[in-house]
Structures are given as C-alpha cells and as structure tokens.
Design an enzyme around this catalytic site. Sequence first.
Site, short mmCIF file in Angstrom:
data_model
loop_
_atom_site.label_atom_id
_atom_site.label_comp_id
_atom_site.label_asym_id
_atom_site.label_seq_id
_atom_site.Cartn_x
_atom_site.Cartn_y
_atom_site.Cartn_z
N GLY A 68 64.90 1.56 12.32
CA GLY A 68 64.91 1.23 12.72
C GLY A 68 66.75 2.27 13.29
O GLY A 68 66.54 3.25 12.89
N GLY A 117 61.42 1.87 9.84
CA GLY A 117 60.80 1.01 10.94
C GLY A 117 59.77 1.64 11.61
O GLY A 117 58.65 0.11 12.27
N GLU A 140 63.72 6.19 3.13
CA GLU A 140 65.11 5.85 3.34
C GLU A 140 65.73 5.57 1.82
O GLU A 140 67.25 6.35 1.56
CB GLU A 140 64.35 3.99 3.01
N ASP A 148 61.41 -0.35 3.24
CA ASP A 148 60.95 -1.64 3.74
C ASP A 148 59.84 -1.71 4.64
O ASP A 148 59.05 -1.47 4.65
CB ASP A 148 62.25 -2.02 4.24
#
Length: 380
Positions: A68, A117, A140, A148
């Site tokens: 992301g 992501g 992360e 996630d």
Amino acid sequence: MASEPHSQVLVEETSNVRILTLNRPKQLNALSLNMITRLLQLFLAYEEDPSVKLVILKGQGRAFCAGGDVSAVVRDIRLGKWRRSADFMSLQYTLNYVMATYSKAQISILNGIVMGGGAGVCVHGRFRIATENTVFAMPETALGLFPDVGASYFLSRLPGFFGEYAGLTGARLDGAEMLACGLATHFVPSTRLTALGADLCRVGSSDPVTFASTILDAYTQHPHPKQKSACHRLDVIDKCFSRRTVEEIISALERDATHKPDDWISATTGSLKKASPASLKISLRSIREGRLQGLGQCLIRENRMVSHVMKGDISKDFVEGGRAILINKDRNPKWEPRRLEDMKDNMVDKYFKRVEEEEGWEDLKLPPRKHLPASAIAKL
C-alpha cells in the site's frame, strides 16, 4: 502532470481474458486509493460478465506491487486525518476478500517485488506465478505496523511456524522459497512469461480453471531453494517460533546459537531486535488467532487492529516507522514502548477491541458473496 486514475491500472482485453497491469512503476506499483477502487470495480464487473473466464494481474517494471502507499497514509495521519487512512485500509481489505472469494480464476504474475499489500492482491487468488526475479516480504514490523491484508490467515497456514518467522522478521523470500512454502503455486522463468500469457489467452468457454492449471503445469519448474535458504532451517524455525511470546522466541534463538555461531540465527534475532516491540507483540497474537479463524474473521480483526494503529492511541510507532524508513530515511526509528517487556498484555489486548469511543467507527462490513467456488468456501 498527475496521471489519470484509470491509467494506474492498465486494462487489456482479449475475448475471454482480462489482463490488468498495476502501473505506477516509479513507486514500485504501490497501491493508491485510486488503484484499489479501480481494481475492486473491475473485479466485481468481470465476475458478472459471462464472457470473462480468467483475470491476469501483473505489475509494470521491476515490481509486481511493493504494498500500500504507506507514505500517503502516514501523511494523512500526520495531518490529523487518521480516519481517512483507516478507510483506505478497509477498502483494501474488502478487495482482498473479493479476490479470496472470487468465482473466476485470478492468475497473478509475480515477476519482481511483492511486499505487504502487494501480497494481499495476489496470495488470495487461485494461481500465483513466481519467477527468478520475485522478492517477497511482509516487512510491517520494521515499520511499526503488522502483517495485514489477510496475512494472519495466509501466514498461519504455511508449513509449521514458517508464517510466524516470515511475519515477525520481515524475511525476504525468493521465487523458489515462495513455491516451497506454498505462497506461490507455480514457478515460471521470466523469459517464458510472454509465451505463457499467449497460451492462457486461448482459454475457451468450458472449464477455465482446469485449462489454466494444465497450461501452468506445462510451464512450471521446480527450482530448489538456495543452500542458505530459511526453507532448510524449518527445524530451528519450528522449535523457536512456536514459543508463546516474542521474548521466548528470541531467547530460544539465542540459546540455539550458543552451541555454535550461526549467521542465519544472528540475522534473524537482529531483525527481531530492530523491529517495533508493539508491532512484534500484536503481530504474533494476530497470526496465532488467525490459525483458528476464517479469512473474513481475520480481515475484520485486522481492520480493528489497523484502526488502533492509525489512531495512535496505544502506540505511535507506525508514524515513527514511516518517518524513519520512508520519509527521512535515517533508518533509526525511536520506538515507544522501547522494550518488549514494556509492551504489556493489556496494551496488546486493546488492539483487538472495537474502537468504541470513536463516533461513527464501525467494524469492517464485508460484501455478501454468491456463487462461491469450493476453494473459496474452504477459506470461510
């Protein structure tokens, strides 16, 4: 000049196949809000279009997708707009869910960097094609975040405790390692991708999944992981990363290294000690809970967790990690709490609770899905 939002996702149509190319090569195809919105719109439209049999997803340049757009998310938080960042993440999780429950075959060509992501928009799909150029990581914890995009579901289902290892350390895996641990379904040399694409585009109207599978099996190779690969250290990984707490994992690794010096163990403990203590603790608990949950439950829980991360009410490590790694690039984050033992269980617990005191905040509402294939039902 800013490019048109639609040009960040290029669309190529053949009679029965849609080829989507993530097109922000200078940003390593980091997912913007426009890209996530567009991908969701296209995937839902293709599902209703009987002429579309296969969806191929790939990236322009040297990355499939590096994750992301974290810099944009951190910028919003710093401007006091954490809700906007949380909404961005919720939309991304909705896309992950649609891909995981997709009634048609998604084929992702991972010829380059696949991180964070970027894993979320490929791992949930039916076929994932690694090459000799693939570099996979869930980095992360070094950013003050946690794996996630449904990672608590897919990491927890890797062999043994390999998911805890990959998720906590952010270790980089190559294409052969992705294939060995199940993150990739096939390995095809990059020189063969053009021919593979042409053959896949010949899909007929009968059984597209079997057709794609047969073509991919004809192209796939089975490279052995390199001599120093973590895939050859599964005994140590299972012994150490099965421990109940992060502190116990590090102690077990260090104990193992006392018998004889070991570069791999030193690098692994080094990665853990550099990461955010808050991130490590919530990540371990998330992956452990994911072992017992379906994908939808994992995404709803991760959405709660990420809302607390964005709000910064328990720890502000995500903004600090973004500053140190992506913005100022001094690579010297000042984590708070600074030590693992200062990240108490009651602080960890808060990440897993609803954001009650925030007006208008709601748990993630996943879209209803129909015509689910058996492979999707199994994930729920």
